[in-house]
Scaffold this active site. Structure first.
Site, PDB file in Angstrom:
ATOM      1  N   CYS A 182     -11.203  20.918  13.356  1.00 21.30           N
ATOM      2  CA  CYS A 182     -10.021  20.142  12.990  1.00 21.30           C
ATOM      3  C   CYS A 182      -8.795  21.027  13.146  1.00 21.30           C
ATOM      4  O   CYS A 182      -8.789  22.154  12.675  1.00 21.30           O
ATOM      5  CB  CYS A 182     -10.082  19.722  11.526  1.00 21.30           C
ATOM      6  N   GLU A 183      -7.761  20.475  13.746  1.00 20.95           N
ATOM      7  CA  GLU A 183      -6.494  21.194  13.817  1.00 20.95           C
ATOM      8  C   GLU A 183      -5.892  21.263  12.409  1.00 20.95           C
ATOM      9  O   GLU A 183      -5.374  22.275  11.991  1.00 20.95           O
ATOM     10  CB  GLU A 183      -5.557  20.480  14.780  1.00 20.95           C
TER      11      GLU A 183
END
Lengths: 156, 416
Positions: A72-73
């Site tokens: 996940c960013e």
């Protein structure tokens, strides 16, 4: 997207116990329905963020690296517990949209049995909601990683 | 110094629409929104001639290079080596042997870092730009791990370029190597590489300049910069992915231990011993990305034919226009923005998560980058998790900026 690295040791006993490891607020189901009938992208995303708000907030103390879903960013954390053969999840993200997407995911998997989670088809579910664009492997929201982590928990 | 944006954007000096129309990918819609591509710093779009050059190579000349027992291979080799000469002229290298084809900027830096292993000893100092892309930091950390050398960060000034005073103080430590960015990847700040390299040269350090974000926007002359190594990628200069350049001063390049061995880089091989050939082959093991190199040649032709002065002014004015429009929107924090920046505007919308902003822009056909931009140390210095980055290319026009601002206004309405 990397495969999720969530040790089973990530299961916790305290905060999530009361707040998370119980059935979801009815607002979640309402918002998920509203997403499906949203007229435009603004409405859709407004509902996604609303559904995220209906999810319990994880206390900062539980925003631990070992519970982080990789890929996940934004940051996302996931905890899991089995109660009476049902899987309960506790998850949060620092992105409002990702948190909303997590809530939608939990709507489909939270308090479900192993068999139910195993047969859950993420692609079909998100397609029905008009959100399949959020699932491509190049997406940085990590939703596929989260779904895989949930499935992995249920499989073990 | 800045000419009013409308004047420049309607300048007769060059026909911008004619340039833009060479990029077929831009002519598409997402739902009802036209594609608005503001992610050129991640990878640029490719003009038709680059795409065609690669296709023609496969249709007409496909053969391995440097193995010319037949005419196809001879033709492929001539075309491949011709691009090396084009690159040499493009960056004004002293000789073609100083141009090495790699997979990209990252491989170029890894090649230098791995190649220097024998030349470094424990306690040697490597100075690295604090705003460096991870590709210009991690290979040095790995080199330090192998050799016992020490990596030190060069502090930044307010504009997020290298702080000359702090840099000067670090040079007193007599570093072995200095690795800096020409234009920073995350925020577009520019370093005065000529001055920085001159200072490093005086202190006796080797210098590597990461030019990945510079070559498509400004003219680069490696002899004028006077660095030992200069690296960049084709895909950020309207060329294909899969090929990059390692420029090196011949004497320094020749001292590097090859990162990869095998293929055409050898001179003689027996089970007892192997000797390596000379530059450039020595550093080009295996079969190179031939079609990508051919595409790079077409990209250089494309860039060479652009009206350079007018274009630099055009891009610079577009950037200033973008910065101004963002500021006018309100609730925007510009990160390291200066009128001297190149190609990039980095920002955050109020306290909102950069990814939320990116997802909502994407809904409207706007392509920007949101994240840490592979510069996590810089994000730590700025005390942010990440940011959004809009970046420009030769094809970007005022309409793109206006669409982007309009979309960002909708995002703002939704989030704030």
């Amino acid at each position: 997207m990397n495969s999720p690295l969530i040790p089973l040791a990530a299961q916790v006993e305290s905060q999530p116990e009361a707040q998370c490891f119980s059935p979801l607020d009815s607002k979640v189901a309402q918002a998920v329905d509203a997403i499906q009938t949203a007229k435009n992208w603004q409405d859709k995303y407004r509902q996604i963020m609303l559904v995220g708000k209906a999810l319990p907030k994880l206390y900062d103390v539980f925003k631990q690296e070992h519970a982080q879903v990789k890929g996940c960013e934004s940051q996302a954390w996931l905890y899991h517990k089995v109660i009476d053969g049902q899987h309960y999840f506790c998850a949060d993200s620092d992105s409002r949209i990702v948190k909303g997407l997590i809530a939608i995911l939990l709507h489909a998997t939270h308090s479900k049995t192993t068999a139910e989670i195993k047969s859950f088809d993420l692609n079909m579910f998100f397609e029905q909601l008009g959100l399949s664009g959020q699932l491509s492997p190049s997406r940085t929201n990590g939703l596929t990683a989260l779904a895989n982590a949930i499935k992995q928990f249920a499989a073990n | 110094m800045t000419v009013p944006v409308d004047t420049v954007l309607n300048n007769d000096a060059f026909d911008h629409q004619a340039i833009r129309s060479q990029f077929p990918i831009l002519d598409q819609k997402f739902d009802d929104n036209p594609l608005c591509y503001l992610d050129t710093a991640a990878t640029s779009q490719k003009p038709t001639r680059v795409i065609n050059a690669m296709m023609e190579y496969y249709q007409q000349d496909n053969a391995n290079v440097h193995r010319a027992a037949h005419q196809l291979s001879a033709r492929a080799t001539i075309n491949y080596e011709h691009v090396r000469s084009q690159v040499q002229q493009f960056i004004n290298a002293a000789q073609t042997e100083e141009v090495i084809f790699t997979h990209g900027t990252t491989e170029s830096i890894n090649m230098v870092a791995a190649g220097l292993t024998e030349q470094l000893k424990p306690e040697d100092i490597i100075l690295v730009d604090s705003a460096a892309h991870h590709a210009n930091l991690v290979p040095w950390q790995q080199l330090a791990k192998k050799t016992g050398a020490i990596v030190k960060a060069i502090p930044l000034n307010q504009q997020l370029s290298i702080d000359i005073t702090a840099y000067d103080a670090l040079l007193a430590l007599k570093p072995k190597l200095v690795a800096i960015s020409h234009v920073t990847n995350a925020v577009g700040s520019v370093n005065d590489v000529c001055q920085l390299v001159e200072m490093a040269n005086k202190s006796g350090a080797l210098t590597l300049v990461d030019g990945a974000q510079a070559v498509a926007h400004i003219e680069v002359d490696v002899q004028q910069i006077n660095c030992d190594f200069y690296v960049f990628s084709a895909h950020k200069m309207y060329g294909p992915t899969g090929v990059g350049i390692l420029y090196g001063r011949y004497v320094e390049l020749d001292k590097l231990e090859p990162l990869l061995t095998g293929g055409e880089m050898i001179k003689s091989v027996s089970f007892e011993a192997t000797t390596f050939g000379s530059l450039p082959n020595k550093l080009e093991a295996g079969t190179p990305a031939i079609s990508a190199v051919i595409g790079l040649g077409a990209a250089i032709n494309f860039i060479n034919e652009l009206p350079k002065t007018a274009l630099i002014a055009y891009e610079q004015n577009l950037l200033v226009y973008l910065q101004k429009e963002l500021q006018n929107l309100g609730d925007i924090e510009l990160i390291g923005a200066s009128k001297h920046n190149i190609g990039v505007v980095a920002f955050n919308l109020a306290q909102e998560h950069h990814q939320d902003v990116g997802i909502l822009l994407d809904q409207q056909g706007i392509a920007v980058r949101c994240g840490h931009h592979c510069a996590m140390p810089l994000m730590q210095i700025l005390n942010i998790k990440g940011c959004c980055r809009a970046s420009l290319g030769v094809y970007t026009n005022k309409q793109d900026i206006d669409l982007f601002i309009k979309a960002l206004r909708s995002v703002k309405e939704l989030l704030l």
